[in-house]
Scaffold this active site. Structure first.
Site, short mmCIF file in Angstrom:
data_model
loop_
_atom_site.label_atom_id
_atom_site.label_comp_id
_atom_site.label_asym_id
_atom_site.label_seq_id
_atom_site.Cartn_x
_atom_site.Cartn_y
_atom_site.Cartn_z
N GLU A 23 0.83 -1.21 0.00
CA GLU A 23 0.00 0.00 0.00
C GLU A 23 0.86 1.26 0.00
O GLU A 23 0.48 2.29 -0.58
CB GLU A 23 -0.93 -0.01 1.21
CG GLU A 23 -1.91 -1.17 1.24
CD GLU A 23 -2.78 -1.25 -0.01
OE1 GLU A 23 -3.07 -0.19 -0.61
OE2 GLU A 23 -3.16 -2.37 -0.40
N ASP A 204 27.67 -48.76 -4.61
CA ASP A 204 29.13 -48.93 -4.56
C ASP A 204 29.75 -48.99 -5.95
O ASP A 204 30.63 -49.82 -6.23
CB ASP A 204 29.50 -50.19 -3.77
CG ASP A 204 29.03 -50.14 -2.33
OD1 ASP A 204 28.98 -49.01 -1.78
OD2 ASP A 204 28.68 -51.19 -1.77
#
Length: 403
Positions: A23, A204
């Site tokens: 505003e 892995d």
């Protein structure tokens, strides 16, 4: 609990500041062009506090659900005094009126960008190059959903664990389809209850294939109805290098790129907004709440409390930045009483007068807002009803990020 309440209060304050700055964007722009600002208020309804300074009354109203900046002569139908006429908005050039109507939007964008830049040089921004390949953080049992936020008790490692999936595995594909995120993996599994699926797993440095039976479980849809979905009992591991901090210069480009992504997401969110309202209504009666659905001031403040409680300040500030972008873009929707609706009227006047000049006619003057009153009232009513429903949902079945 203290951290939660602090977060609620701080985010509510952030919302109030956001509205106040929006505003103020209108007010200061109007004054820059010599327009008369009559009132500047945060909230609606009965006045709680007010003070008059010069020609402007500043105040706080009882319902903290928005705010307004009243400028003399915003429309041709609004009465103005003789003293106000030179300062009436409707008597100013069209581009000044558009600038004033856009002032709040511009301020919200500036606030959002400022927050994002501050995050970029401190805690960092989400890494756009992070590897989002689903990585197993936990294997667990699966069970039926017994309520909006509850599951039945269970034990064991679940279908995935029994099939040999381990913590730390990276799930590259499901039945040959590449999995780019854990969300994609989850959503795919949900659609395959009772089937066997093949996970392509990296472990892995080796690539393995693991056949996993998808257990059928009961879940609640957005309307609260029981449906059968698939589950395998996996949760995602935290992403590594998910956030990146930047220097003051590099942060400029990173801020621009991330702001663009947020604005794009906000536009898509606005487009999907109407379709999410039925889910909000259903959540009032017990259905699961969509964490990506609309929230009110109440709901957003509660989420802010959850974030502060867990010291997730970067997410707290990012959510506040997103709120500013949402407020900016939502106000650009070209329907009264939103800013975009008033801007559309001014632009329509300009286009109308352009064609009148081509026909040798004088400008027709300000648009008759009385003809727009039905649309304005209808839009205001829709916003009030939706806002009320979302508030109720945020009270009885709030969005919870952490269960």
């Amino acid at each position: 609990m203290g951290g939660y309440l602090l977060g609620v209060v701080l985010f509510a304050l952030g919302i109030a500041v956001t509205i106040a700055l929006h505003e103020a964007g209108h007010m200061f722009t109007a004054r820059a062009f010599g327009m008369r600002v009559r009132r500047y208020f945060i909230g609606f309804g009965p006045t709680v506090w007010s003070v008059r300074r010069g020609h402007t009354t500043y105040g706080v109203a009882a319902l903290p659900l928005g705010g307004f900046c009243e400028i003399a002569g915003m429309t041709g139908q609004e009465p103005v005094t003789e003293e106000e006429k030179p300062h009436a908005m409707v008597n100013k050039p069209w581009w000044q009126r558009v600038a004033v109507l856009s002032g709040g939007v511009v301020v919200n964008v500036i606030v959002g960008v400022t927050i994002i830049y501050g995050l970029a040089v401190t805690s960092g921004l989400p890494n756009p190059d992070v590897d989002t390949t689903p990585t197993v953080g936990e294997v667990s049992c699966v069970s039926d959903q017994t309520g909006p936020e509850t599951l039945a008790d269970c034990s064991g490692v679940g279908p995935a664990g029994e099939a040999g999936v381990q913590v730390g595995d990276r799930i590259l594909a499901l039945d040959g389809q590449e999995m780019e995120s854990f969300t994609q993996l989850r959503d795919t599994v949900l659609t395959r209850p009772g089937e066997d699926v093949v996970f392509t797993v990296e472990r892995d440095g080796q690539t393995l294939e693991v056949t996993v039976p998808v257990a059928p479980v009961t879940r609640l849809d957005a309307a609260g109805n029981e449906i059968t979905a698939g589950a395998v009992g996996l949760s995602n591991a935290p992403l590594e290098n998910a956030w990146v901090s930047y220097g003051p210069v590099a942060a400029v480009g990173a801020t621009g790129a991330f702001t663009w992504d947020l604005l794009d997401a906000t536009v898509r969110g606005l487009a999907s907004f109407p379709a999410k309202i039925p889910g909000v209504v259903a959540s009032i009666f017990g259905a699961e709440r969509d964490i990506e659905g609309p929230m009110s001031v109440v709901g957003a403040s509660r989420v802010g409390g959850e974030l502060v409680e867990r010291s997730l300040w970067n997410m707290f500030w990012m959510m506040l930045a997103s709120l500013n972008f949402f407020l900016a873009l939502f106000n650009l929707v070209p329907l009264p009483p939103l800013d975009g609706g008033h801007i559309a009227v001014v632009l329509w006047e300009k286009v109308r007068d352009f064609f009148r000049r081509l026909r040798g006619l004088a400008p027709a003057g300000p648009a008759n807002y009385e003809k727009l009153l039905p649309v304005t009232y209808a839009m205001a009513a829709v916003l009030m009803v939706i806002g009320g429903l979302v508030i109720v949902a945020d009270v009885v079945n709030p969005v919870r990020l952490f269960g």
